[in-house]
Design a protein around this motif. Structure first.
Motif, PDB file in Angstrom:
ATOM      1  N   UNK A   1     -18.116  19.787   6.745  1.00  0.00           N
ATOM      2  CA  UNK A   1     -18.259  18.893   5.370  1.00  0.00           C
ATOM      3  C   UNK A   1     -17.190  18.370   4.622  1.00  0.00           C
ATOM      4  N   UNK A   2     -17.219  16.968   4.421  1.00  0.00           N
ATOM      5  CA  UNK A   2     -16.232  16.377   3.894  1.00  0.00           C
ATOM      6  C   UNK A   2     -16.505  15.270   2.801  1.00  0.00           C
ATOM      7  N   UNK A   3     -15.419  14.939   2.045  1.00  0.00           N
ATOM      8  CA  UNK A   3     -15.535  13.720   1.067  1.00  0.00           C
ATOM      9  C   UNK A   3     -14.540  12.761   1.830  1.00  0.00           C
ATOM     10  N   UNK A   4     -14.751  11.614   2.046  1.00  0.00           N
ATOM     11  CA  UNK A   4     -13.842  10.775   2.774  1.00  0.00           C
ATOM     12  C   UNK A   4     -13.493   9.571   1.801  1.00  0.00           C
ATOM     13  N   UNK A   5     -12.250   9.038   2.132  1.00  0.00           N
ATOM     14  CA  UNK A   5     -11.696   7.924   1.401  1.00  0.00           C
ATOM     15  C   UNK A   5     -11.045   7.200   2.492  1.00  0.00           C
ATOM     16  N   UNK A   6     -11.354   5.847   2.623  1.00  0.00           N
ATOM     17  CA  UNK A   6     -10.684   4.823   3.616  1.00  0.00           C
ATOM     18  C   UNK A   6      -9.378   4.462   3.345  1.00  0.00           C
ATOM     19  N   UNK A   7      -8.512   5.428   3.820  1.00  0.00           N
ATOM     20  CA  UNK A   7      -7.089   5.281   3.588  1.00  0.00           C
ATOM     21  C   UNK A   7      -6.571   4.291   4.668  1.00  0.00           C
ATOM     22  N   UNK A   8      -7.147   4.031   5.678  1.00  0.00           N
ATOM     23  CA  UNK A   8      -6.612   2.859   6.551  1.00  0.00           C
ATOM     24  C   UNK A   8      -6.754   1.551   5.987  1.00  0.00           C
ATOM     25  N   UNK A   9      -7.988   1.435   5.052  1.00  0.00           N
ATOM     26  CA  UNK A   9      -8.072   0.066   4.386  1.00  0.00           C
ATOM     27  C   UNK A   9      -7.038   0.046   3.349  1.00  0.00           C
ATOM     28  N   UNK A  10      -6.771   1.318   2.564  1.00  0.00           N
ATOM     29  CA  UNK A  10      -5.597   1.291   1.708  1.00  0.00           C
ATOM     30  C   UNK A  10      -4.369   0.740   2.130  1.00  0.00           C
ATOM     31  N   UNK A  11      -3.879   1.157   3.411  1.00  0.00           N
ATOM     32  CA  UNK A  11      -2.745   0.877   4.063  1.00  0.00           C
ATOM     33  C   UNK A  11      -2.792  -0.744   4.486  1.00  0.00           C
ATOM     34  N   UNK A  12      -4.038  -1.271   4.856  1.00  0.00           N
ATOM     35  CA  UNK A  12      -4.065  -2.625   5.251  1.00  0.00           C
ATOM     36  C   UNK A  12      -4.001  -3.479   3.997  1.00  0.00           C
ATOM     37  N   UNK A  13      -4.490  -3.239   2.966  1.00  0.00           N
ATOM     38  CA  UNK A  13      -4.667  -3.837   1.413  1.00  0.00           C
ATOM     39  C   UNK A  13      -3.016  -4.266   1.137  1.00  0.00           C
ATOM     40  N   UNK A  14      -2.274  -2.840   1.130  1.00  0.00           N
ATOM     41  CA  UNK A  14      -0.743  -2.969   0.677  1.00  0.00           C
ATOM     42  C   UNK A  14      -0.006  -3.864   1.419  1.00  0.00           C
ATOM     43  N   UNK A  15      -0.232  -3.827   2.699  1.00  0.00           N
ATOM     44  CA  UNK A  15       0.231  -4.624   3.565  1.00  0.00           C
ATOM     45  C   UNK A  15       0.132  -6.088   3.583  1.00  0.00           C
ATOM     46  N   UNK A  16      -1.257  -6.434   3.377  1.00  0.00           N
ATOM     47  CA  UNK A  16      -1.764  -7.753   3.311  1.00  0.00           C
ATOM     48  C   UNK A  16      -1.110  -8.377   1.911  1.00  0.00           C
ATOM     49  N   UNK A  17      -0.918  -7.419   0.961  1.00  0.00           N
ATOM     50  CA  UNK A  17      -0.322  -7.914  -0.416  1.00  0.00           C
ATOM     51  C   UNK A  17       1.053  -8.433  -0.144  1.00  0.00           C
ATOM     52  N   UNK A  18       1.784  -7.684   0.424  1.00  0.00           N
ATOM     53  CA  UNK A  18       3.168  -8.112   0.690  1.00  0.00           C
ATOM     54  C   UNK A  18       3.504  -9.368   1.752  1.00  0.00           C
ATOM     55  N   UNK A  19       2.663  -9.327   2.650  1.00  0.00           N
ATOM     56  CA  UNK A  19       2.330 -10.545   3.528  1.00  0.00           C
ATOM     57  C   UNK A  19       2.065 -11.792   2.811  1.00  0.00           C
ATOM     58  N   UNK A  20       0.872 -11.785   1.803  1.00  0.00           N
ATOM     59  CA  UNK A  20       0.579 -12.904   1.076  1.00  0.00           C
ATOM     60  C   UNK A  20       1.740 -13.487   0.107  1.00  0.00           C
ATOM     61  N   UNK A  21       2.746 -12.471  -0.168  1.00  0.00           N
ATOM     62  CA  UNK A  21       3.913 -13.040  -0.732  1.00  0.00           C
ATOM     63  C   UNK A  21       4.985 -13.659  -0.220  1.00  0.00           C
ATOM     64  N   UNK A  22       4.657 -13.870   1.106  1.00  0.00           N
ATOM     65  CA  UNK A  22       5.739 -14.224   1.911  1.00  0.00           C
ATOM     66  C   UNK A  22       6.746 -13.177   2.732  1.00  0.00           C
ATOM     67  N   UNK A  23       6.553 -12.096   2.435  1.00  0.00           N
ATOM     68  CA  UNK A  23       7.256 -11.094   3.232  1.00  0.00           C
ATOM     69  C   UNK A  23       6.887 -10.754   4.663  1.00  0.00           C
ATOM     70  N   UNK A  24       8.126 -11.164   5.505  1.00  0.00           N
ATOM     71  CA  UNK A  24       7.936 -10.718   7.111  1.00  0.00           C
ATOM     72  C   UNK A  24       8.776  -9.681   7.536  1.00  0.00           C
ATOM     73  N   UNK A  25       9.872  -9.334   6.972  1.00  0.00           N
ATOM     74  CA  UNK A  25      10.875  -8.574   7.198  1.00  0.00           C
ATOM     75  C   UNK A  25      10.513  -7.385   6.197  1.00  0.00           C
ATOM     76  N   UNK A  26       9.594  -6.400   6.643  1.00  0.00           N
ATOM     77  CA  UNK A  26       9.089  -5.322   5.814  1.00  0.00           C
ATOM     78  C   UNK A  26       9.591  -3.851   6.626  1.00  0.00           C
ATOM     79  N   UNK A  27      10.046  -3.027   5.700  1.00  0.00           N
ATOM     80  CA  UNK A  27      10.412  -1.723   6.534  1.00  0.00           C
ATOM     81  C   UNK A  27       9.261  -0.792   5.937  1.00  0.00           C
ATOM     82  N   UNK A  28       9.028   0.317   6.801  1.00  0.00           N
ATOM     83  CA  UNK A  28       8.128   1.283   6.574  1.00  0.00           C
ATOM     84  C   UNK A  28       8.444   2.692   6.342  1.00  0.00           C
ATOM     85  N   UNK A  29       7.801   3.452   5.282  1.00  0.00           N
ATOM     86  CA  UNK A  29       8.185   4.770   5.108  1.00  0.00           C
ATOM     87  C   UNK A  29       6.783   5.490   4.980  1.00  0.00           C
ATOM     88  N   UNK A  30       6.668   6.325   5.928  1.00  0.00           N
ATOM     89  CA  UNK A  30       5.478   7.053   6.238  1.00  0.00           C
ATOM     90  C   UNK A  30       5.530   8.498   5.759  1.00  0.00           C
TER      91      UNK A  30
END
Length: 347
Positions: A156-185
């Motif tokens: 049994x679990x309570x789920x949150x769509x963290x894949x969507x969270x990652x997509x929203x964060x990256x899309x925001x950077x892209x919308x600002x014109x960023x293309x050279x993006x580093x990733x920290x996991x």
């Protein structure tokens, strides 16, 4: 010390009625409830938790297993759980595993089913076999903030769509014109933050970019971990204009690393996180992040666990492993740590 029987005698009701008032259960008239509460106040009665546990056949507490109480997100989640439990007259035990499965197993063996009627599990690095064994001993288990709503974990679990969270964060950077993006996991490649990184890759693909070409560092999910990873990324790839981090603590550490290198955030480097802990709002610059529904997820987890605890014998196990509640979608919160690519920056 006055007893429940003495309270009942003083209020002119049965002990069962007093018990129903204390637990906010059963049908008790307003006038009767007021008499019982007045008797409790007059006599100074305090319920005895051990006696209550014996009478009800289960403990009045719930255990919350977390991997690190030092991570500010977990106390915020624990507070929301405690508030939800308090409304139902229950209490919270917090079990800090420090990410050690052996410590978690010891907590499960010693607490589940005795001191606690059920267990909420929050990224505590516990083996599912141990959790299922806990269920078989009669203490239901609910996974909190499961990161993959489209993949049932078998508990049994309570789920949150963290894949969507990652997509929203990256899309925001892209919308600002960023293309050279580093990733920290903030986990191992196959760890709990993997879905967030997958969301980053989704956003890059949607923009016809090769997200796998973005430099990545896997770090501890701490401020220091984010600082060290960002320092290495920025020194190795000085043309980066933005950092995508899978959690707020590494993002805050990344901003500290930028300051150490004399980089202005966000004029020279944009930083985005995920979760929206209180520190994200209080940092300077305030951190742009993707907020997850922490309070809602905590309340859903408590409600699901209580439902499993109170299910009639035999009924709790029917379809239990496929029980999943999905919380509201994450949402982007734009603050001062992100901005458009500076003029002349490499893209």
């Amino acid at each position: 010390m006055p007893t429940l029987v003495e309270v009942a005698r003083h209020a002119g009701v049965t002990p069962a009625t007093v018990s129903n008032v204390l637990r906010n259960r059963g049908r008790v008239g307003d006038a009767t409830r007021e008499r019982v509460l007045a008797a409790i106040a007059t006599l100074g009665y305090t319920p005895h938790l051990s006696a209550r546990a014996l009478a009800e056949g289960r403990a009045p507490t719930i255990a919350l297993m977390v991997s690190s109480i030092a991570n500010p997100f977990y106390p915020e989640f624990a507070l929301a759980v405690e508030n939800a439990l308090r409304r139902s007259g229950q209490f919270l035990i917090i079990c800090n595993t420090d990410g050690d499965p052996q410590t978690g197993r010891a907590y499960l063996d010693q607490i589940a089913g005795t001191l606690s009627a059920g267990v909420l599990v929050m990224n505590a690095n516990l083996d599912f076999a141990d959790l299922r064994a806990t269920e078989r001993r009669g203490a239901p288990v609910v996974l909190c903030m499961w990161e993959r709503p489209h993949a049932e974990p078998g508990l049994p679990c309570v789920a949150v769509d963290f894949r969507l969270a990652g997509e929203l964060a990256a899309a925001h950077l892209l919308s600002l014109g960023h293309r050279r993006i580093g990733v920290i996991v903030g986990s191992k490649p196959s760890g709990i933050h993997a879905a967030r990184y997958e969301g980053f890759l989704d956003a890059m693909r949607a923009a016809a970019l090769d997200g796998t070409a973005a430099p990545v560092r896997y770090a501890r999910d701490t401020t220091q971990g984010g600082h060290d990873a960002a320092l290495e990324l920025l020194q190795t790839h000085p043309d980066l204009t933005a950092l995508f981090t899978t959690n707020d603590l590494p993002a805050l550490g990344a901003m500290q690393a930028a300051a150490d290198l004399g980089l202005d955030v966000p004029r020279q480097l944009s930083v985005v996180g995920i979760t929206d802990i209180r520190l994200a709002r209080e940092s300077r610059p305030a951190l742009t992040t993707v907020a997850v529904p922490t309070v809602e997820a905590a309340e859903l987890a408590v409600a699901l666990l209580r439902e499993l605890i109170e299910a009639p014998d035999g009924a709790a196990g029917v379809g239990r492993e496929s029980r999943m509640c999905v919380a509201s979608a994450p949402r982007l919160v734009i603050r001062a740590s992100t901005g458009p690519v500076a003029s002349g920056a490499l893209r």
